[in-house]
Design a protein around this motif. Structure first.
Motif, PDB file in Angstrom:
ATOM      1  N   GLY A  71       0.455   4.603  30.013  1.00  0.00           N
ATOM      2  CA  GLY A  71      -0.597   5.303  29.288  1.00  0.00           C
ATOM      3  C   GLY A  71      -0.383   5.287  27.792  1.00  0.00           C
ATOM      4  O   GLY A  71      -1.330   5.301  27.007  1.00  0.00           O
ATOM      5  N   MET A  72       0.886   5.238  27.377  1.00  0.00           N
ATOM      6  CA  MET A  72       1.218   5.264  25.958  1.00  0.00           C
ATOM      7  C   MET A  72       0.980   3.924  25.275  1.00  0.00           C
ATOM      8  O   MET A  72       0.673   3.874  24.087  1.00  0.00           O
ATOM      9  N   TRP A  76      -0.234   3.134  21.453  1.00  0.00           N
ATOM     10  CA  TRP A  76       0.819   2.662  20.562  1.00  0.00           C
ATOM     11  C   TRP A  76       0.406   1.373  19.838  1.00  0.00           C
ATOM     12  O   TRP A  76       0.817   1.136  18.708  1.00  0.00           O
ATOM     13  N   LEU A  77      -0.395   0.540  20.513  1.00  0.00           N
ATOM     14  CA  LEU A  77      -0.802  -0.731  19.917  1.00  0.00           C
ATOM     15  C   LEU A  77      -2.096  -0.625  19.127  1.00  0.00           C
ATOM     16  O   LEU A  77      -2.430  -1.530  18.363  1.00  0.00           O
ATOM     17  N   ASP A  78      -2.811   0.465  19.304  1.00  0.00           N
ATOM     18  CA  ASP A  78      -4.132   0.581  18.676  1.00  0.00           C
ATOM     19  C   ASP A  78      -4.089   0.446  17.154  1.00  0.00           C
ATOM     20  O   ASP A  78      -4.961  -0.210  16.574  1.00  0.00           O
ATOM     21  N   PRO A  79      -3.103   1.030  16.442  1.00  0.00           N
ATOM     22  CA  PRO A  79      -3.074   0.852  14.977  1.00  0.00           C
ATOM     23  C   PRO A  79      -2.990  -0.607  14.549  1.00  0.00           C
ATOM     24  O   PRO A  79      -3.583  -0.990  13.540  1.00  0.00           O
ATOM     25  N   LEU A  80      -2.265  -1.435  15.313  1.00  0.00           N
ATOM     26  CA  LEU A  80      -2.162  -2.857  14.957  1.00  0.00           C
ATOM     27  C   LEU A  80      -3.443  -3.601  15.317  1.00  0.00           C
ATOM     28  O   LEU A  80      -3.864  -4.505  14.595  1.00  0.00           O
ATOM     29  N   LEU A 103       0.891   8.196  13.570  1.00  0.00           N
ATOM     30  CA  LEU A 103       1.219   8.197  14.993  1.00  0.00           C
ATOM     31  C   LEU A 103       2.587   8.828  15.233  1.00  0.00           C
ATOM     32  O   LEU A 103       2.774   9.602  16.175  1.00  0.00           O
ATOM     33  N   SER A 104       3.540   8.511  14.369  1.00  0.00           N
ATOM     34  CA  SER A 104       4.867   9.114  14.486  1.00  0.00           C
ATOM     35  C   SER A 104       4.812  10.622  14.252  1.00  0.00           C
ATOM     36  O   SER A 104       5.490  11.392  14.940  1.00  0.00           O
ATOM     37  N   ARG A 105       4.003  11.034  13.290  1.00  0.00           N
ATOM     38  CA  ARG A 105       3.878  12.467  12.995  1.00  0.00           C
ATOM     39  C   ARG A 105       3.219  13.216  14.156  1.00  0.00           C
ATOM     40  O   ARG A 105       3.654  14.300  14.545  1.00  0.00           O
ATOM     41  N   ASP A 106       2.173  12.629  14.721  1.00  0.00           N
ATOM     42  CA  ASP A 106       1.375  13.329  15.727  1.00  0.00           C
ATOM     43  C   ASP A 106       1.924  13.194  17.143  1.00  0.00           C
ATOM     44  O   ASP A 106       1.636  14.040  17.996  1.00  0.00           O
ATOM     45  N   PHE A 107       2.714  12.131  17.392  1.00  0.00           N
ATOM     46  CA  PHE A 107       3.217  11.893  18.746  1.00  0.00           C
ATOM     47  C   PHE A 107       4.715  11.567  18.733  1.00  0.00           C
ATOM     48  O   PHE A 107       5.135  10.504  19.194  1.00  0.00           O
ATOM     49  N   PRO A 108       5.535  12.486  18.208  1.00  0.00           N
ATOM     50  CA  PRO A 108       6.973  12.194  18.112  1.00  0.00           C
ATOM     51  C   PRO A 108       7.650  12.043  19.463  1.00  0.00           C
ATOM     52  O   PRO A 108       8.577  11.244  19.613  1.00  0.00           O
ATOM     53  N   ARG A 109       7.223  12.807  20.460  1.00  0.00           N
ATOM     54  CA  ARG A 109       7.856  12.697  21.778  1.00  0.00           C
ATOM     55  C   ARG A 109       7.588  11.333  22.396  1.00  0.00           C
ATOM     56  O   ARG A 109       8.473  10.735  23.017  1.00  0.00           O
ATOM     57  N   GLU A 110       6.365  10.836  22.210  1.00  0.00           N
ATOM     58  CA  GLU A 110       6.036   9.515  22.737  1.00  0.00           C
ATOM     59  C   GLU A 110       6.867   8.438  22.058  1.00  0.00           C
ATOM     60  O   GLU A 110       7.315   7.482  22.696  1.00  0.00           O
ATOM     61  N   SER A 111       7.092   8.598  20.757  1.00  0.00           N
ATOM     62  CA  SER A 111       7.908   7.632  20.030  1.00  0.00           C
ATOM     63  C   SER A 111       9.338   7.628  20.561  1.00  0.00           C
ATOM     64  O   SER A 111       9.942   6.567  20.773  1.00  0.00           O
ATOM     65  N   ARG A 112       9.877   8.810  20.804  1.00  0.00           N
ATOM     66  CA  ARG A 112      11.247   8.893  21.324  1.00  0.00           C
ATOM     67  C   ARG A 112      11.330   8.367  22.750  1.00  0.00           C
ATOM     68  O   ARG A 112      12.330   7.748  23.135  1.00  0.00           O
ATOM     69  N   LEU A 113      10.297   8.592  23.544  1.00  0.00           N
ATOM     70  CA  LEU A 113      10.258   8.043  24.901  1.00  0.00           C
ATOM     71  C   LEU A 113      10.324   6.525  24.864  1.00  0.00           C
ATOM     72  O   LEU A 113      11.089   5.894  25.605  1.00  0.00           O
ATOM     73  N   PHE A 114       9.527   5.936  23.987  1.00  0.00           N
ATOM     74  CA  PHE A 114       9.509   4.484  23.835  1.00  0.00           C
ATOM     75  C   PHE A 114      10.862   3.976  23.353  1.00  0.00           C
ATOM     76  O   PHE A 114      11.400   2.999  23.883  1.00  0.00           O
TER      77      PHE A 114
END
Length: 207
Positions: A71-72, A76-80, A103-114
């Motif tokens: 789902g992430m 995650w790819l949408d900005p590119l 994206l890092s500011r708004d979804f830090p947990r997702e970034s750490r999961l990745f």
């Protein structure tokens, strides 16, 4: 009723809510402990559900993890994806930098999961990395190479330019505690990073 019959049927409102509650709890647990350190008991406790109830929706810890990662990936790819080949090169690249930082500011947990998944060798998402991710990066790298050949931006290795954007934006999510400890109170890391990265990349991109 077997798993296939159950997953083929539309979820009720309560089932959909419970499923999302489990995913939200799992994101919190995985982002803190990684896949190996997380347990179904921890996820069930954070979700406020019993472990048997959790297992009704997901047969294993890995199933929850894969669902989160899948789902992430699109987000995650949408900005590119939004980098427009027909736009102004510097504006398009800077737009990408700022979107990644947001994206890092708004979804830090997702970034750490990745990050945790990649650090473990990406056993549950290697196909996505070598498929969807690589395909998109190669496509945009070709655009960056064309802009450089046209003299519109500096002649930089395009893949490494993209890697540097990832590194300098996702750092603020993945190492948030370190960043805030070093800066101390009274600082807004993301506002300061936004200004700094804007200056850095604009100078770097000058032909």
């Amino acid at each position: 009723m077997d798993d296939d019959d159950r997953t083929d049927r539309p979820l009720t409102r309560i089932q959909a809510r419970n499923r999302q509650t489990i995913l939200d709890a799992a994101l919190e647990v995985f982002s803190q402990y990684g896949f190996r350190g997380a347990t179904l008991d921890q996820i069930a406790e954070v979700a406020g559900l019993s472990k048997p109830n959790l297992l009704y929706y997901f047969p294993s810890k890995e199933a929850i993890h894969v669902t989160l990662l899948s789902g992430m990936m699109h987000a995650w790819l949408d900005p590119l994806r939004k980098l427009d080949p027909e736009g102004d090169p510097v504006s398009e690249i800077m737009g990408y930098v700022h979107r990644k930082l947001d994206l890092s500011r708004d979804f830090p947990r997702e970034s750490r999961l990745f990050a945790n998944e990649v650090l473990q060798g990406a056993p549950r998402m290697m196909d996505a990395l070598t498929g969807e991710l690589k395909g998109l990066v190669d496509e945009k790298a070709a655009v960056l190479s064309r802009w450089a050949a046209e003299g519109r931006i500096a002649d930089l290795p395009p893949h490494h330019l993209i890697f540097s954007i990832w590194a300098l934006t996702q750092h603020y999510a993945d190492f948030d505690v370190q960043v805030r400890a070093v800066l101390g109170p009274g600082h807004d890391p993301y506002a300061e990073a936004d200004r700094f990265l804007d200056t850095l990349f604009r100078k770097l991109l000058q032909p």
